[in-house]
Write a protein that holds these residues in place. Structure first.
Motif, PDB file in Angstrom:
ATOM      1  N   ALA A  80       0.937  -1.433   0.109  1.00  0.00           N
ATOM      2  CA  ALA A  80       0.072  -0.269   0.092  1.00  0.00           C
ATOM      3  C   ALA A  80       0.916   1.536   0.045  1.00  0.00           C
ATOM      4  N   PHE A  81       2.276   1.183   0.847  1.00  0.00           N
ATOM      5  CA  PHE A  81       2.755   2.356   0.718  1.00  0.00           C
ATOM      6  C   PHE A  81       3.211   2.793  -0.090  1.00  0.00           C
ATOM      7  N   ARG A  82       3.619   1.620  -1.253  1.00  0.00           N
ATOM      8  CA  ARG A  82       4.173   1.683  -2.521  1.00  0.00           C
ATOM      9  C   ARG A  82       3.358   2.565  -3.408  1.00  0.00           C
ATOM     10  N   ASP A  83       2.129   2.126  -3.597  1.00  0.00           N
ATOM     11  CA  ASP A  83       0.876   2.475  -3.961  1.00  0.00           C
ATOM     12  C   ASP A  83       0.510   3.952  -3.881  1.00  0.00           C
ATOM     13  N   CYS A  85       2.058   6.213  -0.989  1.00  0.00           N
ATOM     14  CA  CYS A  85       2.499   7.028  -0.459  1.00  0.00           C
ATOM     15  C   CYS A  85       3.704   7.309  -0.876  1.00  0.00           C
ATOM     16  N   ILE A  86       4.417   6.532  -1.146  1.00  0.00           N
ATOM     17  CA  ILE A  86       6.179   6.834  -1.977  1.00  0.00           C
ATOM     18  C   ILE A  86       5.789   7.383  -2.823  1.00  0.00           C
ATOM     19  N   VAL A  87       4.801   8.158  -3.701  1.00  0.00           N
ATOM     20  CA  VAL A  87       5.127   9.145  -4.370  1.00  0.00           C
ATOM     21  C   VAL A  87       5.734  10.235  -4.338  1.00  0.00           C
ATOM     22  N   CYS A  88       5.008  10.820  -2.385  1.00  0.00           N
ATOM     23  CA  CYS A  88       5.945  12.178  -1.211  1.00  0.00           C
ATOM     24  C   CYS A  88       7.038  11.382  -0.743  1.00  0.00           C
ATOM     25  N   HIS A  89       6.406  10.605   0.369  1.00  0.00           N
ATOM     26  CA  HIS A  89       7.711  10.006   1.459  1.00  0.00           C
ATOM     27  C   HIS A  89       8.897   9.386   0.532  1.00  0.00           C
ATOM     28  N   GLY A  90       9.030   8.790  -0.679  1.00  0.00           N
ATOM     29  CA  GLY A  90       9.600   8.438  -1.188  1.00  0.00           C
ATOM     30  C   GLY A  90      10.367   6.873  -1.004  1.00  0.00           C
ATOM     31  N   GLU A  91      11.409   6.130  -1.447  1.00  0.00           N
ATOM     32  CA  GLU A  91      11.103   4.489  -1.360  1.00  0.00           C
ATOM     33  C   GLU A  91      11.928   4.283   0.199  1.00  0.00           C
ATOM     34  N   GLY A  92      11.051   3.285   0.957  1.00  0.00           N
ATOM     35  CA  GLY A  92      11.221   3.471   2.439  1.00  0.00           C
ATOM     36  C   GLY A  92      11.269   4.487   3.176  1.00  0.00           C
ATOM     37  N   GLY A  93      10.311   5.110   2.340  1.00  0.00           N
ATOM     38  CA  GLY A  93      10.183   6.411   3.189  1.00  0.00           C
ATOM     39  C   GLY A  93      11.103   7.562   3.989  1.00  0.00           C
ATOM     40  N   ARG A  94      12.702   7.647   2.952  1.00  0.00           N
ATOM     41  CA  ARG A  94      13.577   7.859   2.992  1.00  0.00           C
ATOM     42  C   ARG A  94      13.586   9.019   2.697  1.00  0.00           C
ATOM     43  N   GLY A  95      12.531   9.879   2.101  1.00  0.00           N
ATOM     44  CA  GLY A  95      12.561  10.949   1.090  1.00  0.00           C
ATOM     45  C   GLY A  95      12.881  10.944  -0.246  1.00  0.00           C
ATOM     46  N   GLY A  96      12.582  11.946  -1.065  1.00  0.00           N
ATOM     47  CA  GLY A  96      12.922  11.677  -2.377  1.00  0.00           C
ATOM     48  C   GLY A  96      11.728  10.958  -3.503  1.00  0.00           C
ATOM     49  N   GLY A  97      10.529  11.442  -2.883  1.00  0.00           N
ATOM     50  CA  GLY A  97       9.455  10.948  -4.280  1.00  0.00           C
ATOM     51  C   GLY A  97       9.250  11.903  -5.018  1.00  0.00           C
ATOM     52  N   PRO A  98       9.250  11.686  -6.083  1.00  0.00           N
ATOM     53  CA  PRO A  98       8.917  12.323  -7.375  1.00  0.00           C
ATOM     54  C   PRO A  98       7.844  13.544  -7.181  1.00  0.00           C
ATOM     55  N   ILE A  99       6.894  13.785  -6.777  1.00  0.00           N
ATOM     56  CA  ILE A  99       6.649  15.216  -6.556  1.00  0.00           C
ATOM     57  C   ILE A  99       6.738  15.437  -4.948  1.00  0.00           C
ATOM     58  N   GLU A 100       8.082  14.937  -4.078  1.00  0.00           N
ATOM     59  CA  GLU A 100       8.694  15.438  -3.401  1.00  0.00           C
ATOM     60  C   GLU A 100       8.585  17.174  -3.391  1.00  0.00           C
ATOM     61  N   ASP A 101       9.254  18.082  -4.162  1.00  0.00           N
ATOM     62  CA  ASP A 101       9.565  19.002  -4.197  1.00  0.00           C
ATOM     63  C   ASP A 101       8.431  20.452  -5.101  1.00  0.00           C
ATOM     64  N   GLN A 102       7.164  19.441  -5.313  1.00  0.00           N
ATOM     65  CA  GLN A 102       5.367  19.950  -5.262  1.00  0.00           C
ATOM     66  C   GLN A 102       5.338  20.244  -3.494  1.00  0.00           C
ATOM     67  N   ASP A 146      -2.118  -1.807   8.718  1.00  0.00           N
ATOM     68  CA  ASP A 146      -0.762  -2.558   8.277  1.00  0.00           C
ATOM     69  C   ASP A 146       0.774  -1.729   7.581  1.00  0.00           C
ATOM     70  N   LEU A 147      -0.232  -0.630   7.288  1.00  0.00           N
ATOM     71  CA  LEU A 147       0.223   0.608   7.446  1.00  0.00           C
ATOM     72  C   LEU A 147       1.186   0.568   8.231  1.00  0.00           C
ATOM     73  N   VAL A 148       0.546   1.204   9.201  1.00  0.00           N
ATOM     74  CA  VAL A 148       0.875   1.479  10.096  1.00  0.00           C
ATOM     75  C   VAL A 148       1.902   0.409  11.162  1.00  0.00           C
ATOM     76  N   ASN A 149       1.924  -0.708  11.463  1.00  0.00           N
ATOM     77  CA  ASN A 149       2.436  -1.586  11.141  1.00  0.00           C
ATOM     78  C   ASN A 149       4.050  -1.384  10.262  1.00  0.00           C
ATOM     79  N   TYR A 150       3.603  -1.411   9.050  1.00  0.00           N
ATOM     80  CA  TYR A 150       5.314  -1.181   7.911  1.00  0.00           C
ATOM     81  C   TYR A 150       5.807   0.190   8.184  1.00  0.00           C
ATOM     82  N   LEU A 151       5.039   1.730   8.934  1.00  0.00           N
ATOM     83  CA  LEU A 151       5.715   2.308   9.434  1.00  0.00           C
ATOM     84  C   LEU A 151       6.774   2.455  10.281  1.00  0.00           C
ATOM     85  N   ARG A 152       5.525   1.502  11.139  1.00  0.00           N
ATOM     86  CA  ARG A 152       7.056   1.275  12.853  1.00  0.00           C
ATOM     87  C   ARG A 152       8.028   0.270  12.117  1.00  0.00           C
TER      88      ARG A 152
END
Ligand code: HEC
Length: 171
Positions: A80-83, A85-102, A146-152
């Motif tokens: 779900a994160f890939r679907d 969240c990744i667009v803003c928060h980037g791979e693994g939540g590490r930042g650098g998502g494709p629309i981060e600069d917006q 499940d997303l909460v568990n993944y965030l952890r």
């Protein structure tokens, strides 16, 4: 043309010529148009489809995470994160998502800061959004847990891979 055919043709031309609006009755039904009336409140004692009562960021600490943190759960959360969240928060939540600069400040999700939040708070944040982050109530309820568990698992993963656990912003 047969005699009855003639009659039908005559009838139709009379209808057309006299502007008879016999054909337009469907467009004049007593239906309620969008926004014409306030939506009806749910009947008393009705239960929300998702079985959850009202909650918001301030009250969400009381919500109990029903999803044990299993590999299946974090795996589903990751999908779900890939679907969503990744667009803003980037791979693994590490930042650098494709629309981060917006966005002025998208926080990385790999800091220990997430430990300051309860599972319920993170669930409410995903569901209702916060600040510039949109809400994702359209993600199925169980998947939001499940997303909460993944965030952890993100700070742990980041630490294991040696990625910088830097906070880049957010409130
Ligand atoms: C459109 C961009 C965008 C998307 C997509 C997005 N977020 Fe966010 N997220 C933000 C922004 C911006 C903030 C900072 C909100 C604030 O300042 O209050 C944020 C904050 C957060 C925080 C709080 C972090 C902290 O340190 O306070 C979490 C957790 C989070 N997002 C998780 C998610 C998850 C999970 C998803 C996918 C369901 C998601 N986000 C999708 C933009 C986004």
């Amino acid at each position: 043309m047969s005699r009855s055919g003639c009659r039908v043709a005559l009838f139709l031309s009379v209808v057309a010529l006299t502007g008879c609006d016999w054909f337009s009755t469907m467009s004049r039904t007593p239906s309620i148009q969008p926004y014409e009336a306030e939506p009806l409140p749910p009947p008393e004692r009705s239960v929300a489809l998702d079985g959850m009562g009202e909650f918001n960021l301030a009250t969400a600490d009381d919500l109990v995470n029903p999803a044990p943190s299993t590999v299946a759960s974090t795996g589903n959360g990751e999908a779900a994160f890939r679907d969503f969240c990744i667009v803003c928060h980037g791979e693994g939540g590490r930042g650098g998502g494709p629309i981060e600069d917006q966005y002025p400040a998208i926080p990385t999700l790999t800091t220990g800061r997430l430990n300051d939040f309860s599972d319920g708070y993170l669930f409410a944040l995903i569901t209702q959004g916060r600040g510039l982050m949109p809400g994702y109530s359209r993600i199925e309820q169980r998947t939001r847990w499940d997303l909460v568990n993944y965030l952890r698992s993100l700070p742990i993963q980041a630490a294991a891979s040696g990625a910088p656990a830097e906070q880049t912003g957010g409130s």
